[in-house]
Scaffold this motif. Structure first.
Motif, short mmCIF file in Angstrom:
data_model
loop_
_atom_site.label_atom_id
_atom_site.label_comp_id
_atom_site.label_asym_id
_atom_site.label_seq_id
_atom_site.Cartn_x
_atom_site.Cartn_y
_atom_site.Cartn_z
N LYS A 55 0.88 -1.10 -0.13
CA LYS A 55 -0.07 0.04 0.21
C LYS A 55 0.91 1.23 -0.08
O LYS A 55 2.05 1.19 0.53
N TYR A 56 0.26 2.40 -0.58
CA TYR A 56 1.14 3.53 -0.63
C TYR A 56 0.27 4.97 -0.51
O TYR A 56 -0.80 4.83 -0.82
N ILE A 57 0.73 5.75 -0.12
CA ILE A 57 -0.04 7.07 -0.09
C ILE A 57 1.33 8.26 -0.19
O ILE A 57 2.18 8.27 0.72
N ALA A 58 0.94 9.05 -1.14
CA ALA A 58 1.64 10.33 -1.46
C ALA A 58 1.49 11.24 -0.36
O ALA A 58 0.25 11.74 -0.32
N LEU A 59 2.33 11.80 0.24
CA LEU A 59 1.90 12.91 1.45
C LEU A 59 3.13 13.54 1.55
O LEU A 59 4.45 13.37 1.52
N ASP A 60 3.04 14.97 1.89
CA ASP A 60 4.08 15.94 2.19
C ASP A 60 3.90 15.89 3.67
O ASP A 60 3.14 16.78 4.15
N LEU A 61 5.19 15.59 4.37
CA LEU A 61 4.89 15.42 5.60
C LEU A 61 5.16 17.01 6.26
O LEU A 61 5.07 16.94 7.60
#
Ligand SMILES: NC(=O)c1ccc[n+]([C@@H]2O[C@H](COP(=O)([O-])OP(=O)(O)OC[C@H]3O[C@@H](n4cnc5c(N)ncnc54)[C@H](OP(=O)(O)O)[C@@H]3O)[C@@H](O)[C@H]2O)c1
Length: 257
Positions: A55-61
């Motif tokens: 699974k993956y999720i693109a996020l800007d932390l």
């Protein structure tokens, strides 16, 4: 090493460098993976490579709320290993470096790591299992002129992780918490910070494998190479005024001309 059937690891900063190599190694050990970073294409490529269950999720932390969104994204799965790896450095004299870049650094290196550690640790404590590997740096034991906010952020990660570890020990918890403190590693870190290493960097593959094996074994502080183990020891033994003068000279050499 024996295959760990169907355990799941969450890795931040999985799109390159140490985090990517950690994903590759854990996949080879039979772990399922939840991956994150900003680079969605890289995440897609990795998910295709690792196959079903990834699974993956693109996020800007660096963005407020991103760490909480990541935690919510993982809610349906049991996470057995959290690797807080995303991070970057900002090089230069403090008065000249960009304030906005440094505030982003604080969001990624400190704030999101802090939030994810707390949220997942509460779950891990409830079930008395799980492992957290926080990626700091040997910088976490030193004062770092020319990379001041980066060194300060990694000091935060080292001290937070070790304090939590002591609390867990006092409660006879089986949850494992470790901190990884490498020296220079051959990744995209230098390009992002705009510096050139003055010493030969370690390979991210070696660092990733070394760190995962020791985190799963419950080691507190993980320092992958002898040279860096000695420099951390030196920093502990020397007066801070001497140590920071040495660090200044070493960092100055990294400046790109
Ligand atoms: N390389 C070294 O010499 C060295 C030494 C000691 C410690 N470390 C630490 O090791 C960790 C990994 O760094 P690396 O050396 O592997 O460098 P890297 O190749 O630049 O990887 C950094 C990772 O962090 C992610 N990241 C950066 N900013 C982010 C943001 N705003 N939101 C979400 N993800 C973000 C990047 O993903 P996206 O670009 O896809 O966002 C990338 O996957 C860092 O914490 C670093 O401080 C590195």
């Amino acid at each position: 090493m024996q295959k760990s059937a169907q355990k799941r690891a969450l890795i931040t900063g999985a799109t390159s460098g140490i985090g990517k190599e950690m994903a590759i190694y854990l996949h080879s050990l039979g772990w399922q993976l939840t991956l994150t970073g900003r680079n969605e294409e890289a995440l897609q490529r990795m998910a295709a490579l690792f196959g079903e269950g990834t699974k993956y999720i693109a996020l800007d932390l660096a963005k407020r709320g991103a760490a909480e969104r990541l935690y919510t994204f993982c809610r349906g799965d049991r996470i057995d290993l959290l690797i807080n790896n995303a991070g970057f450095g900002v090089f230069g004299t403090f008065t000249e470096t960009s304030l906005s870049e440094e505030l982003e650094l604080i969001e990624v290196n400190i704030r999101s790591l802090h939030i994810l550690t707390k949220l997942f640790l509460r779950d891990f404590e409830r079930r008395d299992s799980g492992c957290i590997l926080n990626v700091a740096s040997c910088a976490g034991f030193m004062t770092g002129p020319m990379l001041s906010s980066y060194y300060a952020s990694k000091n935060y990660v080292v001290r937070l992780t070790l304090a939590i570890r002591e609390e867990l020990r006092r409660r006879y918890s089986r949850v494992k918490v470790s901190v990884l403190c490498p020296g220079p590693v051959d990744t995209n870190f230098n390009n992002r910070a705009g510096v050139t290493f003055s010493v030969k960097p370690a390979s991210p593959r070696y660092v990733a494998r070394y760190a995962i094996d020791r985190a799963l074994a419950g080691r507190a502080i993980i320092i992958p190479t002898l040279g860096v183990q000695l420099s951390v020891l030196g920093a502990k033994l020397l007066p801070d005024a001497v140590s920071r003068a040495v660090v200044y000279e070493l960092q100055k050499r990294k400046q790109r001309t």
